[in-house]
Structures are given as C-alpha cells and as structure tokens.
Motif scaffolding. Structure first.
Motif, short mmCIF file in Angstrom:
data_model
loop_
_atom_site.label_atom_id
_atom_site.label_comp_id
_atom_site.label_asym_id
_atom_site.label_seq_id
_atom_site.Cartn_x
_atom_site.Cartn_y
_atom_site.Cartn_z
N TYR A 155 24.73 67.43 14.49
CA TYR A 155 24.52 68.67 13.91
C TYR A 155 25.81 69.48 13.65
N GLY A 156 26.32 69.48 14.77
CA GLY A 156 27.81 70.25 14.54
C GLY A 156 28.67 69.85 13.58
N LEU A 157 28.62 68.66 13.74
CA LEU A 157 29.82 68.04 12.27
C LEU A 157 29.27 68.20 11.32
N LEU A 158 28.02 68.15 11.04
CA LEU A 158 27.28 68.60 9.69
C LEU A 158 27.62 70.22 9.07
N ARG A 159 27.59 70.77 10.14
CA ARG A 159 27.61 72.37 10.06
C ARG A 159 29.12 72.61 9.41
N VAL A 160 30.13 71.80 10.26
CA VAL A 160 31.55 72.06 9.89
C VAL A 160 31.78 71.61 8.39
N TYR A 161 30.94 70.59 8.10
CA TYR A 161 31.04 69.80 6.57
C TYR A 161 30.40 70.77 5.66
N SER A 162 29.42 71.50 6.02
CA SER A 162 28.63 72.46 5.16
C SER A 162 29.65 73.69 4.89
#
Length: 352
Positions: free
Chosen positions: A139-146
């Motif tokens: 989820y943290g990586l997806l937040r960085v991506y977003s």
C-alpha cells in the motif's frame, strides 16, 4: 518477511525518477517483483463508465518480464471469478484474496488517488498469503505511485483548461512516429501477419483554432475570452472523442487533438463532430463560437514540427476559406490546394 531497507529506498528512488507514466508503471511492477517475487503481477486502470467501473490492463509482469499495454490498453470485459473479485475489491475499497486452480493466491489491492477514489487495481499472484507488514508495504508503494502521478500531471497539464500542455506534445508525437515507422512494425509483427498490417492503428493530429478570437477578446474582454477557451476545452473532452485520445492546449486559443482512427474518413468524421459540437453550443452572451480544424496522419514525417506544420497548413486553408471548417492536409495537397509545407511562405492574411 524482513525487507532490506536500502533496497526499498533504492527502488523508491527509481520509481520517482521517471516523468513518463508508462515507464513509471513498469518501474512500479519491477520494484514489486523484486520485493515480492511472483509469477504474475498485473496493474489495471479503473474508470467510471455509465455508472459502473471499467477495467483496462495497463502493465503486467510474468516471470520477471515486464510489459506495458500503453499501445492498446486491453479492456477487461469477460466475467470470471477473478474479475468478480477485482470488482469486490473496488466496491469494498479493501484487499481481496482468492485462490486459483494452481493452489496460489490472487491478492487484489485497490489504489487510491489524493481524493480517496480508486483509480487503479494491483493484482499479485503468490504462493503465500502476504503478512500485514507486506500489505502495508505494498500500500505504501501504491501511495508513492499515486502521489507521483499527481506531480507528473501537474507539470503536464495546462492550468486554465486542465488539458495537456504544449511541452508534452512533442514527446507524444515522437512516440507515435517511432511506433508508425516501418522497421518498428516489422519487428513487432511476423512477416505473415497480414491482419495486423491491414488493421494497424493509425494516428491523426488535428490543430484546432477558435475563429475570430481577437474579436471576442476585444468585444467582451480577456476574462470572457478565457471562459470561451475553457468551454471549448470542456466540449472537446465531453464524450465526442474516446478516453484514450489526447487533447492539448497548444497556446492561446489553439488546441491539438491526437486520435486513433482506421482511415482518413473516420478521422474526418471525428473532427467534424468536434467542430459541430462547438458550433451548435449556446455560449453565454456571444451565442455562437466556431472553430476551424486542419488535420494530418502522423506517419512518416521527419519530426514533430513537420507533423504540426502540415496540420497547421490545412488549418490555414480553413481559416482563409470561410472558417468553421475541417480540412485534411493530404487531401488538400492531392487536390493542389496547398503546397508541401517546406515550400510554403504565408502571405498577409490575418488568421487569428
């Protein structure tokens, strides 16, 4: 699972080093595959369409080979147990786990934008159910991506209209020219693949200009002129073209549209719909605003400037012959109504 912090930081640095969305997506999958080795990782785009969600495959990683679907994001239409699980994850805004026939787990993660809306879904096929720590890291990586997508869009969007700006146009035209080059198509298809050659995607670029815009500014003021620009931009993106076609604000009262169409007639119909939608719209105070359009196929031109120049020449013809028209550069050239762009020296006709 204990993850190497330095390795994770290095991967985050790589993710945020790109300014191209498609490369960013591939980098995200590369990072996930290194941290969570798996046989299958897929990233889907989620869009609202007529009250329901629509999925298209953006990129996937199979056996550590990463592929982007940017040329033709594949729409997911066939119902299946997996697609139903993906839609449950979207509707519940939470992780969804299902087992597959091979005894592996499919783990589905919704990705949220800055407003809390789900704009993408990540699917990871794995042997083990991820721990809470693994899920938090993903989820943290997806937040960085977003978050990084938001930053990229801010640099690529025009502040007045929200359309892509001129700085991103050259890159897009260059990508299309590379994709349309004969050697590229030969590498991407087999010699016997006649169907691919017959139905190859063609790209068309149209330069669009608001007619008599100086008069609008002079009579109603620059603030109203900005409102006209905003309204025209909204009309062009309100369903008259497809989601994967691109609209740019080229400067002032000029726009550029890059769209896909199988032939010139189909491209002409699309540009005519744009022209007609603007011409029939009831603008406050001024009632009617019209646009002129010149377009050309993006195929074998030497550079983006040549593509723009050819479409601009067709636009010049439309402006000089009555306005509120759509013209194809290649058709005008074959009819002898314009010259090759390299031979053109414009006169003193006031276009804008």
């Amino acid at each position: 699972m204990n993850h190497n912090s330095i390795r994770i930081i290095d991967n985050l640095a790589e993710i945020t080093s790109y300014h191209d969305r498609h490369v960013l997506e591939k980098s995200l999958l590369k990072t996930l595959n290194e941290i969570f080795p798996s046989q299958d990782i897929r990233l889907f785009r989620v869009r609202e369409h007529r009250g329901s969600h629509e999925l298209s495959l953006l990129a996937f990683c199979v056996n550590s080979v990463i592929v982007s679907s940017q040329e033709n994001p594949r729409l997911i239409t066939e119902p299946s147990e997996l697609s139903e699980a993906i839609f449950r994850a979207i509707n519940n805004a939470d992780v969804e786990l299902i087992s597959n026939d091979e005894g592996k787990w499919n783990v589905i993660y919704p990705a949220f934008d800055a407003h809390g809306a789900i704009f993408a879904v990540l699917l990871i096929s794995t042997d083990l159910v991820p721990s809470n720590g693994d899920q938090r890291l993903i989820y943290g990586l997806l937040r960085v991506y977003s978050n990084y997508l938001v930053l990229i869009e801010k640099t690529q969007k025009d502040k007045l209209t929200g359309l892509y700006n001129r700085e991103t146009l050259d890159d897009e035209i260059t990508k299309v020219l590379v994709r349309q080059a004969p050697h590229f198509n030969e590498e991407m298809s087999s010699p016997n693949d006649s169907r691919r050659r017959t139905f190859a995607v063609k790209y068309w670029l149209g330069v669009i200009d608001i007619d008599n815009f100086k008069t609008i500014n002079d009579n109603f003021g620059h603030l109203y002129g900005d409102e006209v620009i905003i309204l025209v931009a909204r009309l062009m993106t309100s369903g008259v073209i497809r989601d994967d076609d691109l609209v740019y604000r080229y400067g002032g009262e000029e726009f550029v549209v890059v769209l896909k169409a199988p032939n010139e007639e189909d491209a002409m119909r699309t540009f005519e719909r744009i022209r007609e939608m603007v011409a029939t719209h009831d603008f406050p105070q001024i009632k009617q605003v019209t646009i002129s359009i010149g377009f050309v196929e993006v195929s074998s031109q030497p550079s983006p400037a040549d593509v723009i120049g050819e479409a601009d020449e067709a636009l010049y013809y439309a402006k000089g012959n009555g306005r509120n028209q759509v013209h194809s550069y290649s058709r005008l050239l074959s009819e002898g109504k314009v010259k090759q762009v390299s031979q053109v020296v414009h006169g003193d006709i006031e276009l804008f």
